[in-house]
Design an enzyme around this catalytic site. Structure first.
Site, PDB file in Angstrom:
ATOM      1  N   GLN A 122       0.904  -1.323   0.113  1.00 10.74           N
ATOM      2  CA  GLN A 122      -0.103   0.061   0.120  1.00 10.74           C
ATOM      3  C   GLN A 122       0.890   1.290   0.180  1.00 10.74           C
ATOM      4  O   GLN A 122       1.572   1.488   1.097  1.00 10.74           O
ATOM      5  CB  GLN A 122      -0.864   0.038   1.427  1.00 10.74           C
ATOM      6  N   GLY A 123       0.898   2.170  -0.958  1.00  9.74           N
ATOM      7  CA  GLY A 123       1.507   3.316  -1.338  1.00  9.74           C
ATOM      8  C   GLY A 123       0.707   4.458  -0.880  1.00  9.74           C
ATOM      9  O   GLY A 123       0.216   5.236  -1.873  1.00  9.74           O
ATOM     10  N   TYR A 124       0.514   4.893   0.559  1.00 11.56           N
ATOM     11  CA  TYR A 124      -0.293   6.083   0.775  1.00 11.56           C
ATOM     12  C   TYR A 124       0.642   7.132   1.414  1.00 11.56           C
ATOM     13  O   TYR A 124       0.782   8.177   0.833  1.00 11.56           O
ATOM     14  CB  TYR A 124      -1.346   5.593   1.769  1.00 11.56           C
ATOM     15  N   SER A 125       1.269   6.787   2.601  1.00 10.37           N
ATOM     16  CA  SER A 125       1.864   7.900   3.282  1.00 10.37           C
ATOM     17  C   SER A 125       2.997   8.301   2.430  1.00 10.37           C
ATOM     18  O   SER A 125       3.707   7.552   1.670  1.00 10.37           O
ATOM     19  CB  SER A 125       2.567   7.074   4.447  1.00 10.37           C
ATOM     20  N   SER A 157       4.759  -1.179   3.828  1.00 10.57           N
ATOM     21  CA  SER A 157       5.006  -2.483   4.695  1.00 10.57           C
ATOM     22  C   SER A 157       5.061  -3.516   3.399  1.00 10.57           C
ATOM     23  O   SER A 157       4.185  -3.653   2.545  1.00 10.57           O
ATOM     24  CB  SER A 157       3.935  -2.765   5.570  1.00 10.57           C
ATOM     25  N   GLU A 240      -8.934  -1.735   6.785  1.00 10.02           N
ATOM     26  CA  GLU A 240      -7.755  -1.922   7.415  1.00 10.02           C
ATOM     27  C   GLU A 240      -7.800  -1.572   8.913  1.00 10.02           C
ATOM     28  O   GLU A 240      -7.213  -2.371   9.666  1.00 10.02           O
ATOM     29  CB  GLU A 240      -6.701  -0.619   7.076  1.00 10.02           C
ATOM     30  N   GLU A 373      -4.248   9.225  18.203  1.00  9.45           N
ATOM     31  CA  GLU A 373      -4.925  10.587  18.220  1.00  9.45           C
ATOM     32  C   GLU A 373      -5.863  10.564  17.104  1.00  9.45           C
ATOM     33  O   GLU A 373      -7.077  11.318  17.319  1.00  9.45           O
ATOM     34  CB  GLU A 373      -3.600  11.493  18.146  1.00  9.45           C
TER      35      GLU A 373
HETATM   36  C1  LIG Z   1       4.171  -0.625  11.453  1.00  7.52           C
HETATM   37  C2  LIG Z   1       3.750   0.342  10.320  1.00  7.52           C
HETATM   38  C3  LIG Z   1       3.289   0.130   8.980  1.00  7.52           C
HETATM   39  C4  LIG Z   1       2.907   1.061   8.217  1.00  7.52           C
HETATM   40  N1  LIG Z   1       2.568   0.670   6.882  1.00  7.52           N
HETATM   41  C5  LIG Z   1       2.259   1.489   5.951  1.00  7.52           C
HETATM   42  C6  LIG Z   1       1.915   1.128   4.597  1.00  7.52           C
HETATM   43  O1  LIG Z   1       1.981  -0.019   4.299  1.00  7.52           O
HETATM   44  N2  LIG Z   1       1.659   1.892   3.669  1.00  7.52           N
HETATM   45  C7  LIG Z   1       1.489   3.322   4.035  1.00  7.52           C
HETATM   46  O2  LIG Z   1       1.090   4.145   3.047  1.00  7.52           O
HETATM   47  N3  LIG Z   1       1.673   3.773   5.161  1.00  7.52           N
HETATM   48  C8  LIG Z   1       2.057   2.983   6.121  1.00  7.52           C
HETATM   49  N4  LIG Z   1       2.395   3.270   7.692  1.00  7.52           N
HETATM   50  C9  LIG Z   1       2.372   4.812   7.848  1.00  7.52           C
HETATM   51  C10 LIG Z   1       1.412   4.998   8.762  1.00  7.52           C
HETATM   52  O3  LIG Z   1       0.194   5.183   7.869  1.00  7.52           O
HETATM   53  C11 LIG Z   1       1.815   6.684   9.241  1.00  7.52           C
HETATM   54  O4  LIG Z   1       2.760   6.533  10.167  1.00  7.52           O
HETATM   55  C12 LIG Z   1       0.463   7.147  10.221  1.00  7.52           C
HETATM   56  O5  LIG Z   1      -0.583   7.490   9.286  1.00  7.52           O
HETATM   57  C13 LIG Z   1       0.997   8.241  10.992  1.00  7.52           C
HETATM   58  O6  LIG Z   1       1.542   9.239  10.010  1.00  7.52           O
HETATM   59  P1  LIG Z   1       3.001  10.166  10.275  1.00  7.52           P
HETATM   60  O7  LIG Z   1       4.011   8.878  10.626  1.00  7.52           O
HETATM   61  O8  LIG Z   1       3.352  10.767   9.169  1.00  7.52           O
HETATM   62  O9  LIG Z   1       2.884  10.798  11.594  1.00  7.52           O
HETATM   63  P2  LIG Z   1       2.637  12.325  11.620  1.00  7.52           P
HETATM   64  O10 LIG Z   1       1.067  12.394  10.902  1.00  7.52           O
HETATM   65  O11 LIG Z   1       3.411  13.330  11.334  1.00  7.52           O
HETATM   66  O12 LIG Z   1       2.118  12.445  13.245  1.00  7.52           O
HETATM   67  C14 LIG Z   1       2.886  12.700  14.117  1.00  7.52           C
HETATM   68  C15 LIG Z   1       2.215  12.939  15.581  1.00  7.52           C
HETATM   69  O13 LIG Z   1       1.233  14.220  15.207  1.00  7.52           O
HETATM   70  C16 LIG Z   1      -0.069  13.614  15.920  1.00  7.52           C
HETATM   71  N5  LIG Z   1      -1.118  14.325  14.856  1.00  7.52           N
HETATM   72  C17 LIG Z   1      -1.104  14.651  13.575  1.00  7.52           C
HETATM   73  N6  LIG Z   1      -2.254  15.095  13.354  1.00  7.52           N
HETATM   74  C18 LIG Z   1      -3.072  15.272  14.293  1.00  7.52           C
HETATM   75  C19 LIG Z   1      -4.274  15.709  14.681  1.00  7.52           C
HETATM   76  N7  LIG Z   1      -5.045  16.270  13.639  1.00  7.52           N
HETATM   77  N8  LIG Z   1      -4.869  15.602  15.706  1.00  7.52           N
HETATM   78  C20 LIG Z   1      -4.012  15.120  16.813  1.00  7.52           C
HETATM   79  N9  LIG Z   1      -2.804  14.571  16.864  1.00  7.52           N
HETATM   80  C21 LIG Z   1      -2.103  14.644  15.627  1.00  7.52           C
HETATM   81  C22 LIG Z   1       0.125  12.097  15.536  1.00  7.52           C
HETATM   82  O14 LIG Z   1      -1.061  11.407  16.305  1.00  7.52           O
HETATM   83  C23 LIG Z   1       1.306  11.665  15.848  1.00  7.52           C
HETATM   84  O15 LIG Z   1       1.520  11.291  17.165  1.00  7.52           O
HETATM   85  C24 LIG Z   1       2.908   2.298   8.557  1.00  7.52           C
HETATM   86  C25 LIG Z   1       3.204   2.928   9.779  1.00  7.52           C
HETATM   87  C26 LIG Z   1       3.626   1.846  10.685  1.00  7.52           C
HETATM   88  C27 LIG Z   1       4.122   2.462  12.090  1.00  7.52           C
END
Ligand SMILES: Cc1cc2nc3c(=O)[nH]c(=O)nc-3n(C[C@H](O)[C@H](O)[C@H](O)COP(=O)(O)OP(=O)(O)OC[C@H]3O[C@@H](n4cnc5c(N)ncnc54)[C@H](O)[C@@H]3O)c2cc1C
Length: 389
Positions: A122-125, A157, A240, A373
């Site tokens: 999955q290529g989202y983030s 992942s 998911e 959050e």
């Molecule tokens: C084990 C694992 C597997 C993953 N697999 C995939 C994958 O296969 N494909 C993919 O695309 N992504 C994947 N991800 C990515 C995952 O979806 C993101 O890490 C997640 O959505 C958080 O984004 P970020 O890391 O950019 O953190 P950020 O969005 O930068 O957040 C940083 C902090 O700020 C807080 N925050 C942000 N916005 C708000 C708000 N509006 N209100 C309150 N708090 C807030 C967050 O809760 C967090 O504590 C994976 C992540 C993990 C850990």
């Protein structure tokens, strides 16, 4: 209210247990087997032959037409036994294609997923877009019958073992951010896609940075309409977050911790972990929480079985289940004393270092699929009708 399972459901649970026992070595740890994807694939093919990989899909697309409750029982028992299930194709991309794909896409992809022939990632983030996913910058520009993709994804992942990726791109940079996103399916061996592994603190490299450099994808590989991809991805995320596995992952660790806690220590002092009152309290608390988490997960599956769409209910289940995993590991590592910090493979690590591993591995659980959050925001706004912050 009657919470009991029907005789048929109990029978199915027994069937799943015996299948796992026969085909997946007892006590095998998923993480060891993730290093050997061919073993996972072989097992998934057996699941496909049994009709269980995509059992709740319509039969015309390779499914078994089973109920969501049966699917949940299967997922729960598999996770208890730390055995693989269907992966991202079966759990995320497939259900989204059933809802939003066209007939040609369904016929092309769904039977292959149902037969464990294709692996998906999955290529989202992106580096600057996680929680605020709609701000993503990876561009797709139309060129004849193709789109050309440039940009970078992160935390992808399992990309190193995937045949295909489902990916969100920006097709209209001038539109409001949610309305300029399109959703594509791409083969991972398309020229211009490259990966860089990310090594975690458990020493595993489960996910990757994924780069796109002038990657051509046929326009026919778009899911849904141009610039409407956000709405497809919102549904994929609901799928998911729905899984019972979040809660179920804690159970085998808890069961082994409980058994270990009751046994006399290996140094021959006769002491047991449960001789300390606070440890007994923690074990009791976790037993209660596991029961609560199971019911929260069952509610999501029940809603799906009634053709209702769980949304904040999935967030409640995901949030509680993942935070439970962390509490379970944290209590466990403390209960084991200093030795609890020893890693798998280190001599004298209690429980083979399993709690130390769980403590490190579960850090990510409250981040993956949307942070705690973000789940609390969803529960507050969509569940309780509270205003946005
Ligand atoms: C084990 C694992 C597997 C993953 N697999 C995939 C994958 O296969 N494909 C993919 O695309 N992504 C994947 N991800 C990515 C995952 O979806 C993101 O890490 C997640 O959505 C958080 O984004 P970020 O890391 O950019 O953190 P950020 O969005 O930068 O957040 C940083 C902090 O700020 C807080 N925050 C942000 N916005 C708000 C708000 N509006 N209100 C309150 N708090 C807030 C967050 O809760 C967090 O504590 C994976 C992540 C993990 C850990």
């Amino acid at each position: 209210m009657d919470f009991a399972w029907s005789g048929e459901q109990d029978g199915f649970r027994e069937q799943v247990r015996s299948f796992i026992q026969e085909h997946w070595s007892e006590g095998a740890r998923m993480r060891e087997d993730l290093e050997r994807p061919e073993r996972v694939k072989e097992y998934q093919k057996r699941l496909a032959d049994a009709g269980w990989l995509t059992m709740a899909w319509p039969e015309e697309y390779g499914g078994g037409g089973a109920s969501y409750i049966e699917q949940m029982i299967f997922a729960e028992e598999s996770t208890f036994a730390q055995a693989p299930t269907g992966g991202q194709g079966a759990d995320r991309l497939g259900p989204a294609l059933i809802l939003f794909g066209n007939e040609e896409q369904r016929r092309e992809h769904l039977p292959k997923i149902a037969q464990a022939e294709t692996n998906w990632c999955q290529g989202y983030s992106e580096p600057g877009s996680g929680s605020d996913l709609a701000s993503l910058q990876t561009r797709a520009v139309r060129d004849g019958d193709d789109y050309v993709i440039n940009g970078q994804k992160i935390w992808t992942s399992g990309a190193q073992h995937a045949d295909w990726i489902h990916v969100l791109t920006r097709t209209d940079p001038d539109a409001p951010k949610h309305r300029g996103i399109s959703y594509f399916m791409l083969r991972m061996d398309t020229p211009g896609i490259s990966l860089r592994p990310i090594v975690q603190m458990t020493d595993e490299a489960g996910f990757n940075e994924t780069f796109f450099e002038d990657v051509r994808v046929p326009a026919a590989n778009m899911i849904g309409e141009e610039n409407r991809g956000w709405y497809v991805s919102a549904t994929t995320l609901d799928f998911e977050r729905s899984g019972i596995n979040r809660m179920a992952e804690a159970v085998p660790i808890y069961d082994r911790l409980l058994a270990h806690s009751k046994a006399a220590d290996s140094a021959g002092t006769g002491r047991r972990v449960i001789d300390t009152a606070i440890n007994r309290q923690h074990l009791a608390d976790t037993a209660i929480e596991i029961n609560v988490a199971r019911l929260l997960g069952y509610r999501v599956s029940w809603m799906q079985s009634m053709d209702l769409v769980p949304n904040h209910e999935s967030s409640i289940s995901k949030l509680f289940g993942t935070e439970l995993q962390q509490r379970n590991a944290r209590h466990g590592i403390n209960m084991l004393g200093l030795g609890g910090q020893l890693r798998p493979g280190q001599s004298q690590a209690p429980m083979g270092g399993e709690l130390c591993y769980a403590y490190m591995a579960t850090v990510s659980r409250t981040i993956a699929a949307g942070t705690s959050e973000i789940q609390r925001n969803i529960i507050a706004t969509r569940g309780l009708g509270l205003p946005r912050g």
